[in-house]
Design a protein around this motif. Structure first.
Motif, mmCIF file in Angstrom:
data_model
loop_
_atom_site.group_PDB
_atom_site.id
_atom_site.type_symbol
_atom_site.label_atom_id
_atom_site.label_comp_id
_atom_site.label_asym_id
_atom_site.label_seq_id
_atom_site.Cartn_x
_atom_site.Cartn_y
_atom_site.Cartn_z
ATOM 1 N N MET A 1 0.654 -1.582 -0.472
ATOM 2 C CA MET A 1 0.223 0.122 0.186
ATOM 3 C C MET A 1 0.603 1.889 -0.048
ATOM 4 N N SER A 2 1.153 2.255 -0.834
ATOM 5 C CA SER A 2 1.705 3.348 -0.796
ATOM 6 C C SER A 2 1.546 4.305 0.772
ATOM 7 N N GLY A 3 1.958 5.124 0.483
ATOM 8 C CA GLY A 3 2.375 5.731 1.387
ATOM 9 C C GLY A 3 0.891 7.228 2.040
ATOM 10 N N ALA A 4 0.917 7.227 0.839
ATOM 11 C CA ALA A 4 -0.436 8.522 0.373
ATOM 12 C C ALA A 4 -1.705 8.057 1.100
ATOM 13 N N LEU A 5 -2.312 6.359 0.273
ATOM 14 C CA LEU A 5 -2.887 5.868 0.831
ATOM 15 C C LEU A 5 -3.226 5.680 2.620
ATOM 16 N N GLU A 6 -2.474 4.558 2.612
ATOM 17 C CA GLU A 6 -2.113 4.418 3.861
ATOM 18 C C GLU A 6 -2.293 5.419 4.604
ATOM 19 N N ALA A 7 -1.732 6.896 4.922
ATOM 20 C CA ALA A 7 -2.044 8.289 5.656
ATOM 21 C C ALA A 7 -3.601 8.507 5.438
ATOM 22 N N MET A 8 -4.229 8.578 4.787
ATOM 23 C CA MET A 8 -5.789 9.235 3.867
ATOM 24 C C MET A 8 -6.172 8.102 5.005
ATOM 25 N N ARG A 9 -5.962 7.035 4.366
ATOM 26 C CA ARG A 9 -6.657 5.712 6.244
ATOM 27 C C ARG A 9 -6.823 6.004 6.956
ATOM 28 N N THR A 10 -5.069 5.819 7.473
ATOM 29 C CA THR A 10 -5.875 5.958 9.143
ATOM 30 C C THR A 10 -5.633 7.607 9.640
ATOM 31 N N ARG A 11 -5.619 8.832 8.720
ATOM 32 C CA ARG A 11 -5.982 10.451 9.606
ATOM 33 C C ARG A 11 -7.002 10.202 10.401
ATOM 34 N N ARG A 12 -6.613 11.230 11.532
ATOM 35 C CA ARG A 12 -7.545 11.248 12.254
ATOM 36 C C ARG A 12 -7.643 12.518 12.977
ATOM 37 N N SER A 13 -8.544 13.295 13.792
ATOM 38 C CA SER A 13 -7.636 14.746 14.166
ATOM 39 C C SER A 13 -7.427 14.314 15.572
ATOM 40 N N TRP A 14 -6.211 15.021 16.056
ATOM 41 C CA TRP A 14 -6.217 15.113 17.935
ATOM 42 C C TRP A 14 -5.806 15.659 18.414
ATOM 43 N N SER A 15 -7.737 16.066 18.860
ATOM 44 C CA SER A 15 -8.020 17.105 19.907
ATOM 45 C C SER A 15 -7.470 17.215 21.083
ATOM 46 N N LYS A 16 -6.626 16.303 21.355
ATOM 47 C CA LYS A 16 -5.924 16.725 22.150
ATOM 48 C C LYS A 16 -4.495 16.370 21.868
ATOM 49 N N VAL A 17 -3.153 17.192 22.137
ATOM 50 C CA VAL A 17 -2.338 16.816 22.065
ATOM 51 C C VAL A 17 -1.331 17.617 23.708
ATOM 52 N N THR A 18 -0.367 17.305 23.548
ATOM 53 C CA THR A 18 0.598 17.058 24.021
ATOM 54 C C THR A 18 1.686 19.078 24.009
ATOM 55 N N ASP A 19 2.844 19.644 24.706
ATOM 56 C CA ASP A 19 3.228 20.390 24.482
ATOM 57 C C ASP A 19 4.089 20.628 24.071
ATOM 58 N N GLU A 20 4.510 19.673 23.574
ATOM 59 C CA GLU A 20 5.438 19.909 22.021
ATOM 60 C C GLU A 20 5.168 20.262 20.970
ATOM 61 N N ALA A 21 6.086 20.646 20.005
ATOM 62 C CA ALA A 21 5.164 21.409 18.284
ATOM 63 C C ALA A 21 7.330 20.928 17.700
ATOM 64 N N PRO A 22 6.674 20.587 16.450
ATOM 65 C CA PRO A 22 7.914 20.981 15.343
ATOM 66 C C PRO A 22 8.573 22.511 15.706
ATOM 67 N N SER A 23 9.740 22.289 14.934
ATOM 68 C CA SER A 23 10.324 23.814 15.506
ATOM 69 C C SER A 23 9.387 24.211 14.040
ATOM 70 N N ARG A 24 10.415 25.698 13.607
ATOM 71 C CA ARG A 24 10.343 26.626 12.604
ATOM 72 C C ARG A 24 10.858 25.864 11.409
ATOM 73 N N ALA A 25 12.427 25.487 11.521
ATOM 74 C CA ALA A 25 12.469 24.777 10.406
ATOM 75 C C ALA A 25 11.572 23.527 9.989
ATOM 76 N N GLU A 26 11.329 22.611 10.767
ATOM 77 C CA GLU A 26 10.893 21.382 10.371
ATOM 78 C C GLU A 26 9.545 21.964 9.175
ATOM 79 N N LEU A 27 9.006 23.230 10.336
ATOM 80 C CA LEU A 27 7.343 23.067 9.665
ATOM 81 C C LEU A 27 7.805 24.232 8.441
ATOM 82 N N LEU A 28 8.632 24.908 8.089
ATOM 83 C CA LEU A 28 9.188 25.438 6.934
ATOM 84 C C LEU A 28 8.940 24.159 5.898
ATOM 85 N N ASP A 29 10.234 22.578 6.479
ATOM 86 C CA ASP A 29 9.553 22.071 5.116
ATOM 87 C C ASP A 29 8.732 21.272 4.484
ATOM 88 N N LEU A 30 8.202 20.883 5.748
ATOM 89 C CA LEU A 30 6.740 20.187 5.618
ATOM 90 C C LEU A 30 5.605 21.210 4.834
#
Length: 185
Positions: A1-30
């Motif tokens: 199964m392709s990565g994109a297909l798996e990403a769509m099939r397993t997608r969910r909303s995370w209404s509760k998250v921890t205090d960690e976050a991606p760095s600005r550099a990681e965000l810009l890459d994405l």
């Protein structure tokens, strides 16, 4: 199964998250990758606004003003990083505003999948106040821009359970073009 297909099939909303976050550099890459969505005339009719720390407090005050509340909203404090999704309309005789908003939405959805794949919890928050003057002013929106909502981003809690969506029955949503055109009134 392709990565994109798996990403769509397993997608969910995370209404509760921890205090960690991606760095600005990681965000810009994405964001660079997410910006590759289909875009008629390559207008790039979108921009993203990164909100961290006290930016979230200012947003809470703007939401309260928009809703007529005396106390700032605590909703923006539910994640360490909020990414405001802005449709930045461009003048075009070929690409209407609705299509430009669809591109901005596509960037937001692609970014949410990329963030999830990178290990971050994401959910998209909207509300009537996204189109309010107070919230637009807080984001520094220009007259040709519209706020579509925010991606709330943080770490995925270690003790999180399932919560995925039920599979979509595609047969209920995919039809064929009718052989005869229907009368339009």
């Amino acid at each position: 199964m392709s990565g994109a297909l798996e990403a769509m099939r397993t997608r969910r909303s995370w209404s509760k998250v921890t205090d960690e976050a991606p760095s600005r550099a990681e965000l810009l890459d994405l964001v660079s990758a997410a910006g590759r969505v289909a875009d008629h005339s390559a207008l790039r009719p979108w921009r993203l606004i990164e909100l961290r720390g006290d930016d979230r407090l200012r947003l809470g005050a703007a939401i309260a003003k928009a809703e007529g509340d005396s106390k700032p909203s605590t909703k923006p404090l539910r994640a360490p990083l909020l990414i405001a999704v802005v449709a930045s309309h461009k003048k075009s005789s070929k690409v209407p505003h609705w299509e430009q908003e669809a591109v901005a939405s596509g960037v937001a959805h692609a970014l949410s999948l990329l963030l999830d794949d990178a290990g971050w919890g994401v959910f998209w928050r909207t509300g009537g106040y996204t189109r309010s003057k107070a919230v637009a002013k807080a984001h520094g929106l220009a007259k040709d821009e519209a706020l579509l909502g925010w991606l709330y981003v943080g770490g995925k809690p270690a003790n999180a359970r399932g919560g995925g969506r039920k599979p979509v029955d595609a047969r209920k949503h995919v039809t064929r073009m009718p052989k005869k055109a229907k009368k339009v009134s």
